[in-house]
Design a protein around this motif. Sequence first.
Motif, PDB file in Angstrom:
ATOM      1  N   PRO A   1      -8.129   4.072  11.894  1.00  0.00           N
ATOM      2  CA  PRO A   1      -7.413   4.385  13.140  1.00  0.00           C
ATOM      3  C   PRO A   1      -7.178   3.119  13.967  1.00  0.00           C
ATOM      4  CG  PRO A   1      -9.161   5.985  12.752  1.00  0.00           C
ATOM      5  CD  PRO A   1      -9.339   4.910  11.731  1.00  0.00           C
ATOM      6  N   GLY A   2      -5.969   3.019  14.511  1.00  0.00           N
ATOM      7  CA  GLY A   2      -5.587   1.822  15.235  1.00  0.00           C
ATOM      8  C   GLY A   2      -4.970   0.759  14.350  1.00  0.00           C
ATOM      9  N   GLY A   3      -4.830   1.045  13.058  1.00  0.00           N
ATOM     10  CA  GLY A   3      -4.353   0.048  12.110  1.00  0.00           C
ATOM     11  C   GLY A   3      -2.971   0.317  11.555  1.00  0.00           C
ATOM     12  N   THR A   4      -2.126   1.028  12.307  1.00  0.00           N
ATOM     13  CA  THR A   4      -0.797   1.367  11.779  1.00  0.00           C
ATOM     14  C   THR A   4       0.011   0.124  11.447  1.00  0.00           C
ATOM     15  OG1 THR A   4      -0.732   3.493  12.936  1.00  0.00           O
ATOM     16  CG2 THR A   4       1.375   2.541  12.270  1.00  0.00           C
ATOM     17  N   ALA A   5       0.017  -0.880  12.322  1.00  0.00           N
ATOM     18  CA  ALA A   5       0.805  -2.089  12.069  1.00  0.00           C
ATOM     19  C   ALA A   5       0.325  -2.787  10.799  1.00  0.00           C
ATOM     20  CB  ALA A   5       0.734  -3.026  13.269  1.00  0.00           C
ATOM     21  N   ALA A   6      -0.986  -2.874  10.618  1.00  0.00           N
ATOM     22  CA  ALA A   6      -1.521  -3.509   9.410  1.00  0.00           C
ATOM     23  C   ALA A   6      -1.182  -2.681   8.173  1.00  0.00           C
ATOM     24  CB  ALA A   6      -3.034  -3.688   9.544  1.00  0.00           C
ATOM     25  N   ARG A   7      -1.239  -1.350   8.294  1.00  0.00           N
ATOM     26  CA  ARG A   7      -0.887  -0.492   7.157  1.00  0.00           C
ATOM     27  C   ARG A   7       0.564  -0.693   6.753  1.00  0.00           C
ATOM     28  NH1 ARG A   7       1.843   4.157   6.880  1.00  0.00           N
ATOM     29  NH2 ARG A   7       1.660   4.653   9.099  1.00  0.00           N
ATOM     30  N   LEU A   8       1.458  -0.733   7.727  1.00  0.00           N
ATOM     31  CA  LEU A   8       2.874  -0.927   7.420  1.00  0.00           C
ATOM     32  C   LEU A   8       3.104  -2.271   6.739  1.00  0.00           C
ATOM     33  CD1 LEU A   8       4.538   0.421  10.696  1.00  0.00           C
ATOM     34  CD2 LEU A   8       4.261   1.609   8.525  1.00  0.00           C
ATOM     35  N   ALA A   9       2.420  -3.301   7.218  1.00  0.00           N
ATOM     36  CA  ALA A   9       2.563  -4.623   6.601  1.00  0.00           C
ATOM     37  C   ALA A   9       2.068  -4.606   5.157  1.00  0.00           C
ATOM     38  CB  ALA A   9       1.798  -5.660   7.416  1.00  0.00           C
ATOM     39  N   ALA A  10       0.970  -3.890   4.911  1.00  0.00           N
ATOM     40  CA  ALA A  10       0.445  -3.812   3.552  1.00  0.00           C
ATOM     41  C   ALA A  10       1.395  -3.057   2.637  1.00  0.00           C
ATOM     42  CB  ALA A  10      -0.925  -3.143   3.567  1.00  0.00           C
ATOM     43  N   GLU A  11       1.926  -1.934   3.109  1.00  0.00           N
ATOM     44  CA  GLU A  11       2.854  -1.166   2.278  1.00  0.00           C
ATOM     45  C   GLU A  11       4.098  -1.980   1.958  1.00  0.00           C
ATOM     46  OE1 GLU A  11       1.544   3.265   3.942  1.00  0.00           O
ATOM     47  OE2 GLU A  11       3.599   2.541   4.252  1.00  0.00           O
ATOM     48  N   ARG A  12       4.592  -2.723   2.949  1.00  0.00           N
ATOM     49  CA  ARG A  12       5.761  -3.582   2.712  1.00  0.00           C
ATOM     50  C   ARG A  12       5.437  -4.664   1.684  1.00  0.00           C
ATOM     51  NH1 ARG A  12       9.888  -5.582   6.529  1.00  0.00           N
ATOM     52  NH2 ARG A  12       8.784  -4.384   8.104  1.00  0.00           N
TER      53      ARG A  12
ATOM     54  N   ALA B   1      -7.803   2.524  -9.493  1.00  0.00           N
ATOM     55  CA  ALA B   1      -7.623   1.319  -8.698  1.00  0.00           C
ATOM     56  C   ALA B   1      -8.363   0.124  -9.271  1.00  0.00           C
ATOM     57  CB  ALA B   1      -8.082   1.570  -7.265  1.00  0.00           C
ATOM     58  N   ASP B   2      -7.762  -1.057  -9.068  1.00  0.00           N
ATOM     59  CA  ASP B   2      -8.408  -2.327  -9.361  1.00  0.00           C
ATOM     60  C   ASP B   2      -8.812  -3.044  -8.072  1.00  0.00           C
ATOM     61  OD1 ASP B   2      -7.754  -2.131 -12.232  1.00  0.00           O
ATOM     62  OD2 ASP B   2      -5.697  -2.426 -11.523  1.00  0.00           O
ATOM     63  N   LEU B   3      -8.017  -2.839  -7.023  1.00  0.00           N
ATOM     64  CA  LEU B   3      -8.272  -3.464  -5.727  1.00  0.00           C
ATOM     65  C   LEU B   3      -8.377  -2.395  -4.650  1.00  0.00           C
ATOM     66  CD1 LEU B   3      -5.634  -6.381  -5.699  1.00  0.00           C
ATOM     67  CD2 LEU B   3      -7.938  -6.404  -6.650  1.00  0.00           C
ATOM     68  N   LEU B   4      -9.324  -2.565  -3.740  1.00  0.00           N
ATOM     69  CA  LEU B   4      -9.439  -1.717  -2.558  1.00  0.00           C
ATOM     70  C   LEU B   4      -9.031  -2.562  -1.361  1.00  0.00           C
ATOM     71  CD1 LEU B   4     -10.327   0.851  -1.028  1.00  0.00           C
ATOM     72  CD2 LEU B   4     -12.645  -0.120  -0.968  1.00  0.00           C
ATOM     73  N   LEU B   5      -7.965  -2.161  -0.670  1.00  0.00           N
ATOM     74  CA  LEU B   5      -7.475  -2.884   0.494  1.00  0.00           C
ATOM     75  C   LEU B   5      -7.635  -2.005   1.727  1.00  0.00           C
ATOM     76  CD1 LEU B   5      -5.987  -5.253   1.859  1.00  0.00           C
ATOM     77  CD2 LEU B   5      -3.830  -4.081   1.291  1.00  0.00           C
ATOM     78  N   VAL B   6      -8.480  -2.441   2.653  1.00  0.00           N
ATOM     79  CA  VAL B   6      -8.698  -1.727   3.910  1.00  0.00           C
ATOM     80  C   VAL B   6      -7.896  -2.430   4.993  1.00  0.00           C
ATOM     81  CG1 VAL B   6     -10.401  -0.915   5.577  1.00  0.00           C
ATOM     82  CG2 VAL B   6     -11.010  -1.099   3.154  1.00  0.00           C
ATOM     83  N   THR B   7      -7.036  -1.697   5.691  1.00  0.00           N
ATOM     84  CA  THR B   7      -6.228  -2.274   6.757  1.00  0.00           C
ATOM     85  C   THR B   7      -6.592  -1.642   8.092  1.00  0.00           C
ATOM     86  OG1 THR B   7      -4.461  -0.670   6.275  1.00  0.00           O
ATOM     87  CG2 THR B   7      -4.277  -2.843   5.267  1.00  0.00           C
ATOM     88  N   GLY B   8      -6.556  -2.453   9.137  1.00  0.00           N
ATOM     89  CA  GLY B   8      -6.864  -1.967  10.470  1.00  0.00           C
ATOM     90  C   GLY B   8      -8.209  -2.470  10.955  1.00  0.00           C
ATOM     91  N   PRO B   9      -8.554  -2.169  12.212  1.00  0.00           N
ATOM     92  CA  PRO B   9      -9.818  -2.651  12.778  1.00  0.00           C
ATOM     93  C   PRO B   9     -11.023  -2.141  12.007  1.00  0.00           C
ATOM     94  CG  PRO B   9      -8.377  -1.711  14.474  1.00  0.00           C
ATOM     95  CD  PRO B   9      -7.765  -1.370  13.162  1.00  0.00           C
TER      96      PRO B   9
END
Length: 391
Positions: free
Chosen positions: A23-34, A50-58
């Motif tokens: 929560p609070g990480g929408t901008a980071a999520r969008l950047a990751a999806e892009r 999965a091979d990589l786990l990417l956590v985005t946001g605070p």
Amino acid sequence: MDMRARLLRATAARPHVLPVSTPGGTAARLAAERYLRLHDLPLALTPADADLLLVTGPDRSALRPAVDRLWQHLPAPRARAHAPTADAVPGALARCRADLADHTHNGDREGGGRDSGRGHEGHGGGMEMPAGLPMAGTGEDRDGLSLDQLHVSLGPLLADWPSGLTVRMTLQGDVVQEAEPSRQQLGDDGPAPLWAEPWARAAGGEPVTVEEAARRRAAAHLDSLGRLLAVAGWAGAAATARRLRDELLDGTPGAALRPEVRRFARRVGRSRTLYWLTRGMGVLDGERARAAGVSGPAARAGGDVPARYRTWLEDIVGDVDRLGETAPLDPAEEGPRGGGVGERWPSAALVRVLPELLEGAELAAARLIVASLDPDPDELAAAPQEVGIHG
């Protein structure tokens, strides 16, 4: 080079990425999806793929156990990264891929893969369960018959799911008998949620144009559609929705966007397969919606899942037609999830109606119903306790 080594090198060259957001990480999520889309890195829908786990946001301490459970279920070789902000995404993924390449080169299988004795919570992050399933009890079904009951949870971390939201359900057979939503509360101490940010600025007296708000609202609806279409299994349309979302956020002129947006809206809105898959699910008429405090597209749609996604499509087309309007935004104008004067957290009302929409539905329909409402996790995290969601 043997076959196993070739497979490991192929994995390192084009790894499957499991992205999860806080929560609070929408901008980071969008950047990751892009980033993942532009670099043609495939998405994993479950930890097993999965091979990589990417956590985005605070970093959210309350969600660390759920993130750790996901990590435990990634088969080796594996790597993980955290990108708290949008700018941190490229570097985090580069380091993560380098770590994976090192593990692959060194033949590090971390014990040969997943521990087969570990309980499988799946992507939802629940309690440890024998053979990967919770124990069933008994109880009366909706017709008064005594049937086995199964207790399951969706969330708080799940692909194409509002991060931080957990829905605990009691099942009899494959039918939801009870549903109780809860969410992680962070307090109203951060920036305005990304999707509602133009309205917050306008309410504070800053100059915001109609075009800016229309662009943000259309992008938010396309983001919601991307999740709904992905949950429905229509990956191609989901990818198109996300690409159009990114083009809107990049400032692509309306004249360049309009033809493809209209084609996309016709294609999705007229899809018989999508309609037949989702018709009759999660019916919420307008009167009940307004009585529960729901506003925005969900209230205006006044119907089932198809009514809601078609309302999103109509709104997207209308907003793209408004690109170029320089008039000032009226802060009382409806935001992506609704709202208006004095209503800062319209997503809270979307969660409040979940129990009545989920109870009596089949489990397979539950995620589609949630996706068709798509409460904003940033709004839910900021909403105070008195909005009526269990914390």
